[in-house]
Design a protein around this motif. Structure first.
Motif, PDB file in Angstrom:
ATOM      1  N   ALA A   2       0.814  -1.220   0.000  1.00  0.00           N
ATOM      2  CA  ALA A   2       0.000   0.000   0.000  1.00  0.00           C
ATOM      3  C   ALA A   2       0.846   1.268   0.000  1.00  0.00           C
ATOM      4  O   ALA A   2       0.310   2.371  -0.018  1.00  0.00           O
ATOM      5  N   TYR A  34       4.506   6.770  -2.124  1.00  0.00           N
ATOM      6  CA  TYR A  34       5.191   7.401  -1.002  1.00  0.00           C
ATOM      7  C   TYR A  34       6.691   7.441  -1.267  1.00  0.00           C
ATOM      8  O   TYR A  34       7.220   6.661  -2.056  1.00  0.00           O
ATOM      9  N   GLU A  73      -3.379  -1.093   5.357  1.00  0.00           N
ATOM     10  CA  GLU A  73      -2.018  -0.529   5.345  1.00  0.00           C
ATOM     11  C   GLU A  73      -1.999   0.851   4.676  1.00  0.00           C
ATOM     12  O   GLU A  73      -1.245   1.735   5.076  1.00  0.00           O
ATOM     13  N   ARG A  74      -2.833   1.009   3.665  1.00  0.00           N
ATOM     14  CA  ARG A  74      -2.876   2.316   2.999  1.00  0.00           C
ATOM     15  C   ARG A  74      -3.543   3.351   3.914  1.00  0.00           C
ATOM     16  O   ARG A  74      -3.108   4.499   3.988  1.00  0.00           O
ATOM     17  N   LEU A 103      -3.428   3.329   7.032  1.00  0.00           N
ATOM     18  CA  LEU A 103      -2.399   3.642   8.032  1.00  0.00           C
ATOM     19  C   LEU A 103      -1.479   4.755   7.527  1.00  0.00           C
ATOM     20  O   LEU A 103      -1.165   5.713   8.252  1.00  0.00           O
ATOM     21  N   LEU A 104      -1.077   4.644   6.270  1.00  0.00           N
ATOM     22  CA  LEU A 104      -0.193   5.662   5.692  1.00  0.00           C
ATOM     23  C   LEU A 104      -0.910   7.005   5.581  1.00  0.00           C
ATOM     24  O   LEU A 104      -0.354   8.056   5.915  1.00  0.00           O
ATOM     25  N   ASN A 105      -2.152   6.956   5.106  1.00  0.00           N
ATOM     26  CA  ASN A 105      -2.920   8.199   4.980  1.00  0.00           C
ATOM     27  C   ASN A 105      -3.096   8.877   6.327  1.00  0.00           C
ATOM     28  O   ASN A 105      -2.967  10.095   6.453  1.00  0.00           O
ATOM     29  N   ASP A 156      -0.046  10.584   7.455  1.00  0.00           N
ATOM     30  CA  ASP A 156       0.150  11.870   6.763  1.00  0.00           C
ATOM     31  C   ASP A 156      -0.586  12.995   7.490  1.00  0.00           C
ATOM     32  O   ASP A 156      -0.137  14.142   7.482  1.00  0.00           O
TER      33      ASP A 156
END
Lengths: 602, 452
Positions: A123, A127, B341-342, B344-346, B349
């Motif tokens: 995911a 990045y 997981e995405r 989590l990244l967002n 941010d």
């Protein structure tokens, strides 16, 4: 300390030092050899694991190379040069390729570090990550959704236009990696992870998933943090465990930052056990040697000191008056010469003593003869005059003969009596009895003696003498013959009274010091000269007109028979003081008490 | 003799036409082989312990009929009931049963069988029966009762010796729970026998296994995950439904403080749904801002779906200390993992802290919930039930009432809709006349298999 003990101590100390030194040297060299062997072993292991890392790295690099040269990477690189990346098209590419190549990590990134496809975090497309550098094989912190891990990574570049594609693949350095390491028996491999902010705090893991305490390793880890090179340290995990040598191989990233370390523990147990064995053997041999050395030293010391002791014993016997003491001469060494010299010396001493005794005997006989002549001459001269007077009166004055005869007879009887008295005193002196010891309170003897002289002291026919008693309170009993003591004290009192014809003060003083009792008799009469003091106790020496010179000799004899001493001091204006020092004779006192109690009970 | 020239052309044309007609003409027989990812662990429609899967719903629909069925527009149509009528207030309903219906054990379906079946599933209902009529008495007005009766769980069941017996077009012939089951067509089905003789369904097959079986001709119908539809379209005949599965984040509890509410709002704004759909789903779904999809309600545009990271960061900055939330997801669902997981990244941010949790009681769950009805009111009601949140309150049955009810749920901040997924099936070319509903359900009774 006796010579034998000194010699024994010196011999034992010497042997002990020798044995200890040898044992220490053995231990030291054994330790040094083991340490050198351990260092060689460590160096070999470090080299081996360097090769292991190189091998793993080569393997990773080969796989990454295979991926980079594959169709997917080339297609991705071409696509990237043709327009904006279609992340969706690459979403599973990295994961699929990583699985095919058995890589734990695989990322496709562009020149700016933008992730096009990630196997470990699919995911994460779009990045940014660390931009690719020039290093092709390196350790790297890999961020995963559930934390950061350490990886050994390789990088390859794919050029398909102006924008290069970078393929970074790697293998996870973790517990499984440790499990895969082949270690010599007894060794352990640990992994220290120091992945920085956002990751788990620095920690250590072992192949079994157990996280050992990082505390014992703190110093070593601090060293490699400050200087990320291979370091070693001796670590003890628990107080009751053996030491281990821990070799740290730092795992540094592309920026030389410390990401972790491979820790290889080399147990010191075999070395320590062998060293303990050597030490116990050394201790056993050393103890045996020291014991044997002590026995031999004792034997040697006895052998060496025996003649000396014999000489010392002989010397003591000589000192005690046994001048005919001889020591055996058993060998021909210096001690034998010393013994011969000693024997010769005692022989000469004996001869000199005999000569001296003989000379003294002659002198005594001469003195006795002189005194006898002097003593006898005094009454004999009146006897002679009286007899001559009688004879003259018979011839010249018969009418007065009777009267003269009576007077002369009286004078003759008187002088004969004097002669008899002189003879009696000499006889008495020659028959001084041995003291019969019993418990005696000296103060009582003093008081009894002075009581007898009270009339004389009162001085009806002479100036009175003041008597001053300074008796110690609670004076201990001594073993003595009270009659002899009384006699000696009476002589001294009588002498003192005689010394003060014009009156004065008679002082009787007792005191106790240690196991001795002191009795002093002082007068305030004229002082004595030093010469008189020296001869006062010589028999037949007297300073008095009618004295026999036996009184003080008797006093000295009594004191001497009691094991005591008598001395005199005389100063102008202070008179003369006789001081008697008497031992308590404790042994005789106990014997006396036992005898008394025995007789009392019977 | 050899025919040449025009006669030959005519004969060949006739033969080719005849062959083509024979291939397209319905005929009885054959076994349809199906593979699904979902499993069936119970064959009792009333057993709610089983995870709701489309496979299970389709299989149950083949075995158990409902009183009412919904057409493509979500309108109730007669099923086992031929007509129904509500008394004023919509609290009392009468359903007239279809005559001549028999269970698969040949026993006739009686009104009491129907009443007993409904009472078993809906204990709060008061269900009675007469000779031909079943009466349902409710505590509150329920204008959508017919649509609710079309739900699979309201399939009519008769329990015999612990087994559920239905009136459906197929009957169970063999079952290995969780793995495989076989259904046989009923000759005495009240709506007529299905063309297929039987259906064999293998459960619990991942996409790769299904694809291999499909390509090798061992299976004629397979399930395509939403993120794999772009692969399937190239080589396979693909049937896709309207977006009918909601992917959402569900909080375990209501927001306790205004700060927590802001944090939830920041999280909702930080998630880039467009990218999730475009990249992760590869266009296999739609970004979701509401609970129900736009095709079902028509008001989806009123709920924003775009991320606003700046606003999310601002909201985060207004929170002194953001809570660390555990985000749970189904570890057996690869799509859910990537989505989590995405997210989590967002969230990172926006300055929010999330951590993935595969077990335990997470603060937030990433869920996939399928629409159970084509009726939006019933669908929203069932959706709320599936999400574990308070049921919606409908003031009426209009579209406005639906919107307000849905908005109220959104404002409670218990749910953050993310995506709608489509259901996709790869169907072999030998399968003919297979229609499927907008909600992804099979319509197999009219399907036949082309002769090889």
């Amino acid at each position: 300390m006796k010579l034998r003990r000194k010699l024994l101590a010196v011999f034992a100390l010497t042997v002990f030092l020798c044995v200890t030194t040898v044992a220490w040297l053995i231990s030291y060299f054994a330790r040094r050899n083991f340490e050198q062997a351990s260092e060689r072993r460590s160096a070999a292991l470090v080299e081996r694991f360097d090769r292991e890392f190189s091998s793993v790295g080569s393997n990773v690099a080969r796989r990454v190379e295979s991926i980079a040269s594959g169709e997917t990477a080339v297609r991705m690189a071409i696509s990237m040069n043709q327009g904006p990346p279609d992340y969706g098209a690459y979403l599973e590419d990295a994961k699929t390729l990583a699985q095919a190549q058995q890589l734990d990590f695989l990322e496709f990134i562009d020149e700016q570090g933008t992730i096009l496809s990630s196997a470990q975090w699919p995911a994460k497309f779009g990045y940014k990550t660390t931009p690719p550098g020039s290093v092709s094989l390196f350790f790297q912190r890999e961020d995963l959704p559930d934390g950061a891990v350490l990886g050994l990574c390789a990088m390859r570049k794919v050029d398909a236009g102006g924008k290069p594609l970078f393929v970074i693949g790697g293998q996870r350095i973790d517990r499984q990696f440790l499990v895969g390491l082949e270690l010599p028996p007894g060794m352990r491999a640990l992994l220290y992870e120091n992945l920085g902010a956002g990751a788990a705090p620095p920690h250590v893991i072992d192949p079994f998933g157990v996280a050992p305490e990082i505390g014992p390793l703190a110093e070593l880890l601090e060293k490699i943090r400050n200087n990320p090179t291979e370091q070693s340290a001796v670590v003890r995990w628990l107080p009751d465990e053996d030491d281990e040598v821990v070799h740290a191989m730092p795992l540094v990233g592309r920026g030389r930052e410390l990401l972790g370390a491979l820790l290889l523990t080399d147990p010191l147990r075999p070395y320590l056990e062998l060293r303990r064995q050597i030490r116990s053997t050394s201790l056993f041999i050393g103890s045996g040697g020291i014991l044997l050395a002590i026995l031999l030293s004792g034997w040697m010391a006895a052998r060496i000191t025996r003649p000396v002791e014999q000489l010392a014993l002989a010397a003591r016997q000589v000192a005690a008056g046994n001048w005919n003491t001889q020591v055996s001469v058993g060998s021909s060494d210096e001690f034998a010469e010393l013994a011969q010299s000693f024997n010769q010396m005692t022989g000469e001493l004996l001869e000199q003593q005999e000569r001296l005794i003989q000379a003294e005997r002659v002198a005594a006989w001469r003195e006795l003869a002189r005194r006898l002549a002097h003593e006898l001459k005094n009454p004999l001269f009146p006897l002679q005059l009286t007899v001559e007077n009688l004879m003259r009166a018979r011839q010249q004055s018969p009418e007065q003969f009777e009267e003269i005869f009576r007077e002369s007879a009286s004078t003759l009887l008187t002088e004969i009596a004097n002669l008899k008295a002189i003879v009696s005193r000499f006889s008495e002196f020659s028959k001084m009895p041995q003291p019969q010891f019993q418990s005696v309170q000296v103060n009582e003897v003093v008081q009894e003696s002075i009581r007898l002289f009270q009339p004389q002291l009162a001085g009806a026919s002479r100036p009175p003498i003041q008597c001053r008693l300074e008796l110690a309170s609670a004076l201990e009993l001594i073993a003595a013959d009270p009659e002899l003591l009384h006699r000696a004290l009476s002589n001294l009192i009588l002498n003192a009274i005689d010394a003060m014809p014009t009156g004065g003060t008679l002082t009787l003083r007792t005191r106790e010091q240690g196991d001795r009792v002191y009795l002093e008799v002082g007068d305030t009469g004229p002082e004595l000269s030093a010469e008189e003091c020296d001869h006062l106790f010589t028999p037949y020496y007297t300073t008095k007109a009618g004295g026999t010179g036996l009184g003080l000799a008797i006093v000295q004899s009594v004191v001497s028979d009691h094991g005591g001493r008598i001395s005199v001091r005389s100063k102008p204006g202070e008179g003369t003081t006789f001081s008697i020092e008497l031992p308590r004779n404790a042994e005789k006192l106990r014997t006396t008490d036992v005898a008394r109690s025995t007789s009392g009970s019977s | 003799m050899r025919l040449t020239g025009f006669p030959s052309i005519v004969i060949n044309s006739v033969l080719m036409t005849a062959t083509t007609v024979a291939a397209t003409r319905p005929h009885y027989g054959g076994t349809l082989h199906v593979q699904t990812a979902g499993t069936v662990t119970t064959l009792d429609p009333a057993d709610t312990s089983q995870a709701e899967t489309l496979a299970a719903r389709n299989i149950l629909a083949l075995m158990f009929d409902t009183l009412v069925v919904l057409n493509e527009r979500g309108q109730p149509q007669p099923g086992l009931a031929i007509s129904w009528q509500a008394e004023p207030g919509s609290q009392r309903w009468q359903f007239v049963l279809r005559p001549g219906v028999r269970f698969s054990d040949q026993a006739p379906m009686t009104p009491e069988d129907v009443a007993a079946s409904l009472r078993r599933v809906n204990p709060a209902w008061k269900v009675t029966s007469t000779d031909t009529v079943v009466v349902i008495q409710l505590d509150t007005a329920s204008p959508d009762l017919p649509a609710e009766l079309a739900l699979a769980r309201n399939g009519i069941v008769k329990i015999e010796s612990g087994k559920a017996i239905g009136t459906g077009s197929f009957v169970l012939s063999q079952w290995d729970p969780g793995k495989r089951l076989s259904l046989s067509a009923r000759d005495d089905y009240w709506a007529g026998r299905a063309f297929l003789d039987s259906i064999e369904i293998d459960n619990g097959k991942n996409f790769r296994e299904q694809a291999i079986a499909f390509d090798m001709g061992q299976s004629q119908l397979i399930e395509i995950p939403p993120d794999q539809t772009h692969h399937a379209t190239e080589a396979r005949q693909l049937r896709t439904s309207e977006p009918n599965e909601l992917v959402a984040l569900v909080f375990a509890r209501d927001a306790q403080t205004p700060e927590e509410a802001k944090q939830r709002q920041a999280l909702a704004l930080s998630i880039d749904r467009q990218t999730l759909n475009r990249v992760v789903l590869q266009g296999g779904g739609e970004p979701a801002g509401s609970l129900l999809p736009d095709w079902l309600t028509g008001d989806g545009f009123l709920f924003p779906v775009n991320a606003n990271l700046i606003r999310a960061q601002q909201l985060r900055a207004e929170i002194p200390q953001a809570e660390l939330w555990n985000l749970g997801f189904d570890v057996n669902d690869p799509l859910a993992r990537v989505l989590a997981e995405r997210i989590l990244l967002n969230a990172n941010d926006a300055g929010l802290r999330l951590q993935l949790a595969s077990q335990g009681n997470p603060d937030i769950r990433l869920v996939r919930v399928r629409l159970l009805s084509l009726d939006p009111h019933v669908a929203l009601m069932e959706l709320a039930k599936s999400l574990g949140i308070s049921p919606p309150r409908f003031l009426g049955s209009s579209a406005d009432d639906l919107y307000h009810a849905e908005s109220a749920i959104m404002q409670s901040q218990r749910v953050i809709p993310l995506l709608y997924l489509r259901t996709a099936w790869a169907v072999s070319k030998s399968v003919r006349n297979m229609t499927d509903g907008d909600d992804g359900t099979w319509r197999l009774p009219e399907t036949w298999l082309a002769k090889p």
